[in-house]
Scaffold this motif. Structure first.
Motif, mmCIF file in Angstrom:
data_model
loop_
_atom_site.group_PDB
_atom_site.id
_atom_site.type_symbol
_atom_site.label_atom_id
_atom_site.label_comp_id
_atom_site.label_asym_id
_atom_site.label_seq_id
_atom_site.Cartn_x
_atom_site.Cartn_y
_atom_site.Cartn_z
ATOM 1 N N SER A 1 1.607 -0.621 -6.841
ATOM 2 C CA SER A 1 2.470 -1.466 -5.862
ATOM 3 C C SER A 1 1.958 -1.002 -4.659
ATOM 4 C CB SER A 1 3.910 -1.460 -5.973
ATOM 5 O OG SER A 1 4.352 0.202 -5.723
ATOM 6 N N VAL A 2 2.523 -1.448 -3.299
ATOM 7 C CA VAL A 2 1.980 -1.052 -2.130
ATOM 8 C C VAL A 2 2.273 0.305 -1.638
ATOM 9 C CG1 VAL A 2 1.980 -3.287 -1.138
ATOM 10 C CG2 VAL A 2 4.264 -2.087 -1.162
ATOM 11 N N ASN A 3 3.132 0.957 -2.440
ATOM 12 C CA ASN A 3 3.538 2.351 -2.200
ATOM 13 C C ASN A 3 2.475 3.061 -2.752
ATOM 14 O OD1 ASN A 3 6.201 1.555 -1.187
ATOM 15 N ND2 ASN A 3 6.943 1.455 -3.227
ATOM 16 N N GLU A 4 1.787 2.818 -3.407
ATOM 17 C CA GLU A 4 0.539 3.595 -4.203
ATOM 18 C C GLU A 4 -0.909 2.950 -3.910
ATOM 19 O OE1 GLU A 4 2.935 4.666 -8.537
ATOM 20 O OE2 GLU A 4 1.848 2.506 -8.023
ATOM 21 N N LEU A 5 -1.072 1.928 -3.660
ATOM 22 C CA LEU A 5 -2.123 1.316 -3.206
ATOM 23 C C LEU A 5 -2.261 0.106 -2.430
ATOM 24 C CD1 LEU A 5 -5.437 1.500 -4.089
ATOM 25 C CD2 LEU A 5 -4.722 -0.309 -5.680
ATOM 26 N N ILE A 6 -3.074 0.202 -1.336
ATOM 27 C CA ILE A 6 -3.057 -0.915 -0.501
ATOM 28 C C ILE A 6 -4.519 -1.642 -0.335
ATOM 29 C CG2 ILE A 6 -3.031 -1.581 2.107
ATOM 30 C CD1 ILE A 6 -0.772 0.438 2.383
ATOM 31 N N MET A 7 -4.745 -2.716 -0.597
ATOM 32 C CA MET A 7 -6.182 -3.328 -0.723
ATOM 33 C C MET A 7 -6.389 -4.268 0.626
ATOM 34 S SD MET A 7 -6.346 -4.620 -4.649
ATOM 35 C CE MET A 7 -7.933 -5.392 -4.502
ATOM 36 N N LEU A 8 -7.470 -4.159 1.238
ATOM 37 C CA LEU A 8 -7.711 -4.878 2.281
ATOM 38 C C LEU A 8 -9.107 -5.161 2.289
ATOM 39 C CD1 LEU A 8 -6.349 -2.430 5.239
ATOM 40 C CD2 LEU A 8 -5.064 -4.532 4.196
#
Length: 334
Positions: A58-65
């Motif tokens: 999730s966004v708490n563990e992985l942020i994709m940009l």
């Protein structure tokens, strides 16, 4: 679907930058599908979407940009874009976002790729030959001998069937029917209808061998109503050479007795001449009717029925093909 490129050896090296960034790169083949709208084929524009997201984190563990914006991605993609000449790359947009699933939010990167088909090959190999065959089939309606016309039309429809097979091989599998396919199907249906009309006209013309006249119901329907609607001119008939009316006498004027008698005699002669002209016209009409035998009249009636049917099929053909062609151009122009 993603799979590694088996033709390229796997790179087992890591890139280490001075800021502590470590990157591992290896070739990867991405196979994606998108729904195609073929309504405007071959002048269609397709938009395909490539979505990259995390499956577990999730966004708490992985942020994709996205690494680059839309302008840089489009510029680089246009440099490396390769095709067989049937597609042109128009635009690529990059979007960063999130989506929710089971009380969790995940990051997602979306690439929208817009491509346009190159229609030149389809115009030359498909559209122009189809229009030529339709024009040939329309011109064949002016062949007077029905046997030769029937043979010619069958050859044209066989050539059009080959074009339909080519169109079927060119079109990808899709749920939408292209307007070009509808146009070809309508033209094929009108060709079959014209062949049926030619066969029926030939069948009607064969009845002219028999001395029987056209049935009254067929004569009324075809030679009276249909011929009038289709602006069909029947066999030329003798025009009336005289006008109906009454003879009027000129008013008498004051004159001597001799002058008056001369006028009376002249008026009497004019009446006799006009009466003789009327009798002569009636005799000519009777003579014409006697010369035209029963068989010739029957042949003329059957021939006119066949001509009216040909005129009806030709007008229906022209109206249908023209209407579909206008709709096709309007759909391509939007």
């Amino acid at each position: 679907m993603t799979e590694s490129d088996k033709n390229t050896a796997v790179i087992s090296y890591l890139n280490l930058d001075n800021n502590g960034t470590i990157s591992s790169s290896f070739p990867l083949r991405v196979i994606s599908t998108c729904n195609m709208d073929l309504y405007k084929f071959p002048f269609d524009t397709q938009t395909c979407t490539l979505t990259f997201r995390s499956y577990l984190y999730s966004v708490n563990e992985l942020i994709m940009l996205a690494l680059s914006d839309s302008y840089n991605v489009l510029r680089h993609s246009q440099e490396v874009f390769a095709s067989k000449g049937d597609w042109n790359l128009l635009n690529i947009t990059v979007q960063n976002g999130t989506y929710g699933f089971l009380n969790n939010k995940y990051t997602v990167v979306i690439y929208k790729v817009t491509i346009k088909r190159t229609p030149v090959i389809y115009i030359i190999n498909l559209i122009i030959p189809a229009c030529f065959l339709v024009i040939l089939d329309i011109c064949s309606m002016f062949i007077q001998r029905y046997e030769e016309r029937l043979v010619f039309k069958i050859n044209v429809i066989l050539g059009f069937s080959v074009l339909l097979l080519i169109l079927n091989n060119m079109l990808p599998a899709s749920g939408s029917q292209p307007m070009l396919g509808i146009f070809c199907c309508v033209c094929m249906a009108m060709m079959v209808l014209s062949i049926i009309g030619t066969i029926f006209s030939s069948y009607v013309l064969d009845h002219s061998v028999n001395p029987q006249h056209v049935p009254p119901w067929l004569k009324t329907l075809v030679l009276k109503y249909m011929a009038r609607v289709l602006c069909f001119r029947k066999a030329p008939s003798q025009k009336k050479m005289t006008r109906n009316g009454t003879l009027t006498k000129e008013p008498k004027t004051k004159a001597t007795g001799d002058v008056q008698r001369m006028k009376d005699l002249q008026e009497k002669d004019n009446l006799e001449v006009k009466l003789l002209k009327k009798l002569l016209l009636e005799i000519l009409k009777i003579h014409k009717r006697l010369n035209l035998s029963k068989t010739e009249v029957a042949k003329l009636e059957w021939f006119q029925v066949a001509q009216v049917i040909d005129r009806l099929v030709l007008i229906l053909y022209l109206l249908t093909v023209t209407a579909v062609f206008i709709v096709l151009i309007y759909a391509w122009g939007q």
